[in-house]
Motif scaffolding. Structure first.
Motif, PDB file in Angstrom:
ATOM      1  N   ASP A  79      -6.710  15.846  11.432  1.00 36.33           N
ATOM      2  CA  ASP A  79      -6.832  16.949  10.478  1.00 36.33           C
ATOM      3  C   ASP A  79      -8.246  17.509  10.446  1.00 36.33           C
ATOM      4  N   GLY A  80      -9.091  17.050  11.358  1.00 36.07           N
ATOM      5  CA  GLY A  80     -10.465  17.531  11.425  1.00 36.07           C
ATOM      6  C   GLY A  80     -11.327  17.030  10.276  1.00 36.07           C
ATOM      7  N   GLY A  81     -10.932  15.887   9.714  1.00 35.12           N
ATOM      8  CA  GLY A  81     -11.718  15.304   8.624  1.00 35.12           C
ATOM      9  C   GLY A  81     -11.479  15.982   7.284  1.00 35.12           C
ATOM     10  N   GLU A  82     -10.556  16.924   7.261  1.00 39.98           N
ATOM     11  CA  GLU A  82     -10.266  17.647   6.026  1.00 39.98           C
ATOM     12  C   GLU A  82      -8.992  17.109   5.385  1.00 39.98           C
ATOM     13  N   ILE A  83      -8.992  17.076   4.069  1.00 36.78           N
ATOM     14  CA  ILE A  83      -7.809  16.705   3.317  1.00 36.78           C
ATOM     15  C   ILE A  83      -7.277  17.997   2.710  1.00 36.78           C
ATOM     16  N   GLU A  84      -6.027  18.315   3.051  1.00 39.25           N
ATOM     17  CA  GLU A  84      -5.439  19.578   2.617  1.00 39.25           C
ATOM     18  C   GLU A  84      -5.517  19.723   1.101  1.00 39.25           C
ATOM     19  N   GLY A  85      -6.146  20.828   0.653  1.00 39.64           N
ATOM     20  CA  GLY A  85      -6.248  21.083  -0.773  1.00 39.64           C
ATOM     21  C   GLY A  85      -7.208  20.141  -1.475  1.00 39.64           C
ATOM     22  N   GLY A  86      -7.882  19.281  -0.720  1.00 37.39           N
ATOM     23  CA  GLY A  86      -8.824  18.334  -1.331  1.00 37.39           C
ATOM     24  C   GLY A  86      -8.150  17.255  -2.152  1.00 37.39           C
ATOM     25  N   ASP A  87      -6.832  17.074  -1.969  1.00 38.16           N
ATOM     26  CA  ASP A  87      -6.091  16.127  -2.808  1.00 38.16           C
ATOM     27  C   ASP A  87      -5.369  15.109  -1.934  1.00 38.16           C
ATOM     28  N   ILE A  88      -5.945  13.922  -1.841  1.00 33.88           N
ATOM     29  CA  ILE A  88      -5.325  12.862  -1.042  1.00 33.88           C
ATOM     30  C   ILE A  88      -4.105  12.276  -1.760  1.00 33.88           C
ATOM     31  N   ILE A  89      -4.075  12.360  -3.088  1.00 31.27           N
ATOM     32  CA  ILE A  89      -2.966  11.795  -3.865  1.00 31.27           C
ATOM     33  C   ILE A  89      -1.666  12.536  -3.581  1.00 31.27           C
ATOM     34  N   GLY A  90      -1.754  13.824  -3.320  1.00 35.70           N
ATOM     35  CA  GLY A  90      -0.568  14.622  -3.091  1.00 35.70           C
ATOM     36  C   GLY A  90       0.113  14.367  -1.755  1.00 35.70           C
ATOM     37  N   GLN A  91      -0.516  13.652  -0.862  1.00 35.07           N
ATOM     38  CA  GLN A  91       0.062  13.392   0.452  1.00 35.07           C
ATOM     39  C   GLN A  91       1.166  12.344   0.356  1.00 35.07           C
ATOM     40  N   LEU A  92       2.147  12.467   1.233  1.00 35.02           N
ATOM     41  CA  LEU A  92       3.217  11.487   1.280  1.00 35.02           C
ATOM     42  C   LEU A  92       2.680  10.174   1.832  1.00 35.02           C
ATOM     43  N   LYS A  93       3.215   9.088   1.339  1.00 34.21           N
ATOM     44  CA  LYS A  93       2.792   7.776   1.814  1.00 34.21           C
ATOM     45  C   LYS A  93       3.506   7.457   3.133  1.00 34.21           C
ATOM     46  N   SER A  94       2.768   6.839   4.039  1.00 34.91           N
ATOM     47  CA  SER A  94       3.349   6.431   5.321  1.00 34.91           C
ATOM     48  C   SER A  94       4.241   5.205   5.095  1.00 34.91           C
ATOM     49  N   PRO A  95       5.113   4.903   6.056  1.00 30.08           N
ATOM     50  CA  PRO A  95       5.943   3.695   5.941  1.00 30.08           C
ATOM     51  C   PRO A  95       5.094   2.425   5.768  1.00 30.08           C
ATOM     52  N   GLU A  96       3.935   2.400   6.426  1.00 33.25           N
ATOM     53  CA  GLU A  96       3.054   1.226   6.300  1.00 33.25           C
ATOM     54  C   GLU A  96       2.498   1.107   4.880  1.00 33.25           C
ATOM     55  N   GLU A  97       2.137   2.230   4.294  1.00 32.66           N
ATOM     56  CA  GLU A  97       1.620   2.204   2.916  1.00 32.66           C
ATOM     57  C   GLU A  97       2.704   1.753   1.940  1.00 32.66           C
ATOM     58  N   LEU A  98       3.915   2.259   2.132  1.00 30.91           N
ATOM     59  CA  LEU A  98       5.020   1.855   1.266  1.00 30.91           C
ATOM     60  C   LEU A  98       5.316   0.365   1.421  1.00 30.91           C
ATOM     61  N   GLN A  99       5.249  -0.128   2.658  1.00 28.67           N
ATOM     62  CA  GLN A  99       5.485  -1.553   2.908  1.00 28.67           C
ATOM     63  C   GLN A  99       4.373  -2.392   2.278  1.00 28.67           C
ATOM     64  N   LEU A 100       3.155  -1.893   2.344  1.00 27.12           N
ATOM     65  CA  LEU A 100       2.036  -2.615   1.741  1.00 27.12           C
ATOM     66  C   LEU A 100       2.223  -2.748   0.230  1.00 27.12           C
ATOM     67  N   TRP A 101       2.638  -1.666  -0.418  1.00 28.61           N
ATOM     68  CA  TRP A 101       2.895  -1.739  -1.864  1.00 28.61           C
ATOM     69  C   TRP A 101       4.043  -2.690  -2.164  1.00 28.61           C
ATOM     70  N   ALA A 102       5.063  -2.724  -1.307  1.00 27.24           N
ATOM     71  CA  ALA A 102       6.176  -3.659  -1.491  1.00 27.24           C
ATOM     72  C   ALA A 102       5.688  -5.095  -1.369  1.00 27.24           C
ATOM     73  N   LEU A 103       4.780  -5.348  -0.428  1.00 25.77           N
ATOM     74  CA  LEU A 103       4.225  -6.698  -0.260  1.00 25.77           C
ATOM     75  C   LEU A 103       3.418  -7.116  -1.484  1.00 25.77           C
ATOM     76  N   ILE A 104       2.661  -6.189  -2.046  1.00 23.58           N
ATOM     77  CA  ILE A 104       1.895  -6.489  -3.256  1.00 23.58           C
ATOM     78  C   ILE A 104       2.847  -6.813  -4.396  1.00 23.58           C
ATOM     79  N   ASP A 105       3.905  -6.029  -4.532  1.00 25.87           N
ATOM     80  CA  ASP A 105       4.906  -6.269  -5.563  1.00 25.87           C
ATOM     81  C   ASP A 105       5.549  -7.644  -5.382  1.00 25.87           C
ATOM     82  N   MET A 106       5.880  -7.982  -4.132  1.00 28.45           N
ATOM     83  CA  MET A 106       6.477  -9.283  -3.843  1.00 28.45           C
ATOM     84  C   MET A 106       5.514 -10.423  -4.163  1.00 28.45           C
ATOM     85  N   MET A 107       4.235 -10.207  -3.901  1.00 28.49           N
ATOM     86  CA  MET A 107       3.246 -11.235  -4.181  1.00 28.49           C
ATOM     87  C   MET A 107       3.170 -11.517  -5.688  1.00 28.49           C
ATOM     88  N   VAL A 108       3.113 -10.464  -6.475  1.00 32.40           N
ATOM     89  CA  VAL A 108       3.048 -10.634  -7.932  1.00 32.40           C
ATOM     90  C   VAL A 108       4.321 -11.299  -8.437  1.00 32.40           C
TER      91      VAL A 108
END
Length: 128
Positions: A79-108
């Motif tokens: 993306d040339g180092g740019e975050i569209e609209g300056g908002d990283i929160i608005g981006q969709l999560k990748s499958p790896e990110e979703l899996q990481l959150w699932a692992l954290i949930d499983m750990m707790v």
């Protein structure tokens, strides 16, 4: 299990697995102390299954986290180092990110179930 996208289904499957394995561990446990407050049996140490599960979660989590970081860095570079609209929160999560959150949930969830099983949930300084 960490790739299950439905939180409720994943939690239910994990709870079923832990209920069975912790019940089996209770049958095998002979070294038991008495809980002074409630006279409940308290296992002297975390069951082996729980220790191995935690170790596996840590290892898988590290692999998934590294993959997610590499993918995010590559996407950021493309993306040339740019975050569209300056908002990283608005981006969709990748499958790896979703899996990481699932692992954290499983750990707790798994740590909570083990603490409940051992009779140590809520005791000062025992939840790590």
């Amino acid at each position: 299990l960490s790739k299950e996208s439905d939180d409720a289904k994943r939690r239910e499957k994990l709870a079923e697995l832990f209920d069975k394995k912790l019940a089996d561990a209770t049958k095998e446990t002979v070294d038991v102390n008495a809980d002074d407050e409630n006279n409940l049996p308290v296992s002297a140490e975390m069951p082996r299954f729980a220790q191995l599960f935690q170790l596996s979660l840590d290892r898988v989590g590290e692999v998934v986290q590294n993959a997610a970081q590499e993918k995010a860095a590559k996407r950021h570079e493309e993306d040339g180092g740019e975050i569209e609209g300056g908002d990283i929160i608005g981006q969709l999560k990748s499958p790896e990110e979703l899996q990481l959150w699932a692992l954290i949930d499983m750990m707790v969830q798994s740590k909570t179930m083990v603490k409940l099983h051992m009779g140590t949930l809520g005791r000062k300084g025992t939840f790590r």
